[in-house]
Design a protein around this motif. Sequence first.
Motif, short mmCIF file in Angstrom:
data_model
loop_
_atom_site.label_atom_id
_atom_site.label_comp_id
_atom_site.label_asym_id
_atom_site.label_seq_id
_atom_site.Cartn_x
_atom_site.Cartn_y
_atom_site.Cartn_z
N ALA A 190 0.83 -1.20 0.00
CA ALA A 190 0.00 0.00 0.00
C ALA A 190 0.87 1.25 0.00
O ALA A 190 0.63 2.20 -0.76
CB ALA A 190 -0.92 -0.01 1.22
N LEU A 191 1.89 1.29 0.86
CA LEU A 191 2.78 2.45 0.92
C LEU A 191 3.54 2.63 -0.39
O LEU A 191 3.78 3.76 -0.83
CB LEU A 191 3.76 2.29 2.09
N GLU A 192 3.91 1.53 -1.00
CA GLU A 192 4.60 1.60 -2.30
C GLU A 192 3.71 2.25 -3.36
O GLU A 192 4.16 3.11 -4.13
CB GLU A 192 5.01 0.19 -2.74
N GLN A 193 2.44 1.84 -3.39
CA GLN A 193 1.51 2.46 -4.34
C GLN A 193 1.30 3.94 -4.03
O GLN A 193 1.22 4.77 -4.93
CB GLN A 193 0.16 1.73 -4.29
N GLY A 194 1.18 4.27 -2.73
CA GLY A 194 1.02 5.67 -2.33
C GLY A 194 2.20 6.52 -2.74
O GLY A 194 2.04 7.66 -3.20
N GLN A 195 3.41 5.98 -2.57
CA GLN A 195 4.62 6.72 -2.97
C GLN A 195 4.65 6.93 -4.49
O GLN A 195 5.05 7.99 -4.97
CB GLN A 195 5.87 5.93 -2.55
N ASN A 196 4.22 5.90 -5.24
CA ASN A 196 4.15 6.03 -6.70
C ASN A 196 3.19 7.15 -7.10
O ASN A 196 3.46 7.93 -8.02
CB ASN A 196 3.70 4.71 -7.33
N ALA A 197 2.05 7.21 -6.39
CA ALA A 197 1.06 8.25 -6.69
C ALA A 197 1.63 9.64 -6.41
O ALA A 197 1.45 10.57 -7.20
CB ALA A 197 -0.21 8.02 -5.86
N LEU A 198 2.34 9.80 -5.28
CA LEU A 198 2.91 11.11 -4.94
C LEU A 198 3.98 11.52 -5.94
O LEU A 198 4.04 12.69 -6.35
CB LEU A 198 3.50 11.05 -3.52
N SER A 199 4.82 10.58 -6.34
CA SER A 199 5.87 10.89 -7.33
C SER A 199 5.26 11.37 -8.64
O SER A 199 5.73 12.34 -9.24
CB SER A 199 6.73 9.64 -7.58
N LEU A 200 4.20 10.70 -9.07
CA LEU A 200 3.54 11.08 -10.32
C LEU A 200 2.84 12.44 -10.17
O LEU A 200 2.86 13.26 -11.10
CB LEU A 200 2.53 10.00 -10.71
#
Length: 705
Positions: A338-348
């Motif tokens: 979940a945190l990995e997906q959240g970090q991907n969203a923030l980077s994008l």
Amino acid sequence: NLVLLFDNLHWANELSLELIGYLLRNHQSNKMLVVLTVNLVEFDRTGSLLGDWFSRQKRYTTFETIQLKPLTLGETRAYFDGVFYQIEISDQEINYIHKITSGNVYYLNEVVRLLVQSGKIQLVSNWWHCETLENLALPDTIGTALLYKIEKCPQELKDLLTQASVLGDSFSFDLLAELAQIEEKDLEKLLIAAEKEHLVYEERSSKVDEYLFQSAALRQVLYESLSKRQKKRLHARAAVVIKEVYRNKSAQNFNTLTYHYHAAGQWQETFLFGQQAITQSFEKSAWVEVVKLGELIEEAVKALEENNELNESDLDLIVNIQNSYANALGNLGKLELALEQGQNALSLAEKKQSNKLIAQSCATLCHLGWYAGRFVDIVNWSEKGLLAAQTIQDKFWQQQIYFQAGRAKVRATPYEEALGDITKACQLAEEINQPNLLAEAQVFKGLLLYMLGNYREGFSCINNAIEMLKSLGDKLFECRAYTMLGLMFLYSHQHDALEKLHQQGVELSRQIGWRLGEVYLNSTLGRSYLQDTNLNIEKAQDCLERSLALAIEIGEKVSALVTRRGLAKIAALQGDYEGAITQIKQVVTALKSLGEFMVALEILGEVQELAGDTYEALDAYKASLEVGNYIKFPYCQWSSLLGQARCFYKLGNRSEALTTLRSAEEIVTKLRAEFNTREEGKYFFQTSRNVYELIAQIENETKIS
């Protein structure tokens, strides 16, 4: 006396049947019982050798037929409880296993054997635990049995059912007719034949002509018999047929279309329908569906990126999808993913330089970080997200970030500071007219008021929030509210109320698939059983081990550590002081980095006191009091003061003990006044009476001396 058992008699050849018939005819005078197990499908088959054999035996002997029905969903749950005794398995996994086995006990045994051998079911801290099950491969034994059943069918029927398997576990008459391009009268004949062979059955209660495979396992075997090229072609055809047959109901089929387009390798359509489907599923709190859709869309996005087919406008949708995907993973307990997906969203979002998307992604990360114990990171995310939300004057995301920041500050700052952020979140929720967000913020506001010693106001606040959530039908927030209310019952020693709340909360957690709820509620109840007014070591150990097994599996670090400190106290109560002290010190060290070590210090003092290490216990109580004073938590303050007073008394320092007890007495008197009735606070009165009794004892001894 003799009992003969012949299993799977339907596989016997003619000579074997004649031998059994001979035994039945010629040994009637002896005390012999013959038990035969038979597959009714084979028994009822037209021209069946077995059916004719049974008809002949009726002339010579009598027999009783006992039809074994498939296990119900409840019986499947009872099966797991009976086999494993102590197992943590969610209703979601029970439903999945029941679906693929259709209650067939043989299939169930084989699936369970496979799950244990593959490590999907394993023993953790004296509890069996079942991992999340997805796309489970069938054991070879089941596949072989089903292939035997399928191979006996006419080729035309096999081809039809193989095509139907592409549509899923169920299919409508109209869809199959279009997919297979077959006349209605011919399709009717084939489906009647399939029903006679117990391969499919008609769903009588459905408004349309709906058929279901007799078992999900049967459908899986048929589907896997197709080549990759055949699957892609049939899925592409299925998507076209669904849009054509249900052209006026396209919104109801977003999920199905996403699945078919993905299986067909049509990535643009997968992305188009997937983003609509994931929005629908997220609004329904269907977390498993959201995760499945997230995986399909993620693969489609990668393919579109490789082919340079993504537009700039698609990035907004991708960030929204990633945040929904991350939240769903978190609710299912898959915190690292979940945190990995959240970090991907923030980077994008940062790449796109969109303040709205940055605020949204930061709010998601703050929410997930709280469960993962990432409190330092939450402060950074909240600052970044709040700046982005304030820049565009977006009150919705401001409210979300204030709320998440307030929750995080509960772990590491004075409660009054956390209360300030939560109060701001309540105000913003009212301004933007979001009753569900207001109710959730009020739940935490109630908890903080309670922690600050305002029991009455805290209980009122949280109970009002729960009633609001019930009226809104928001089961996830309602379940979160139960976990907060459970903590309030724990600290106020309301054991009866906590037991009732635990049962209600766990049932709701399982119903919606929120596994974190089970972790918190089991941990809280287990700690309640370790309080002097409710001591029950066996029940405490049962609850805490259940909580720990699940916390380890889903990666909830704080709860795992909190649970370990409870298990350490059990070890101390059973006489293992050295092991308990070592374990609690390890927990304290780990929790210090997360800001949740206060109660662990108090328990360390209790264990050291039990072990006779009075000076060390005094130091632990002093450290606990220091933290309690910093965050202004009266429960910790008075209990730490009481612990210190006991140590001073044992060391012969009556004067210091009495001074310390007077400070504890002042706090306890204020807390007692917060209960509406004596019955409501009976256990708290009972445990806090220790303060008054020790004061009286010291004063009496002083007078005598």
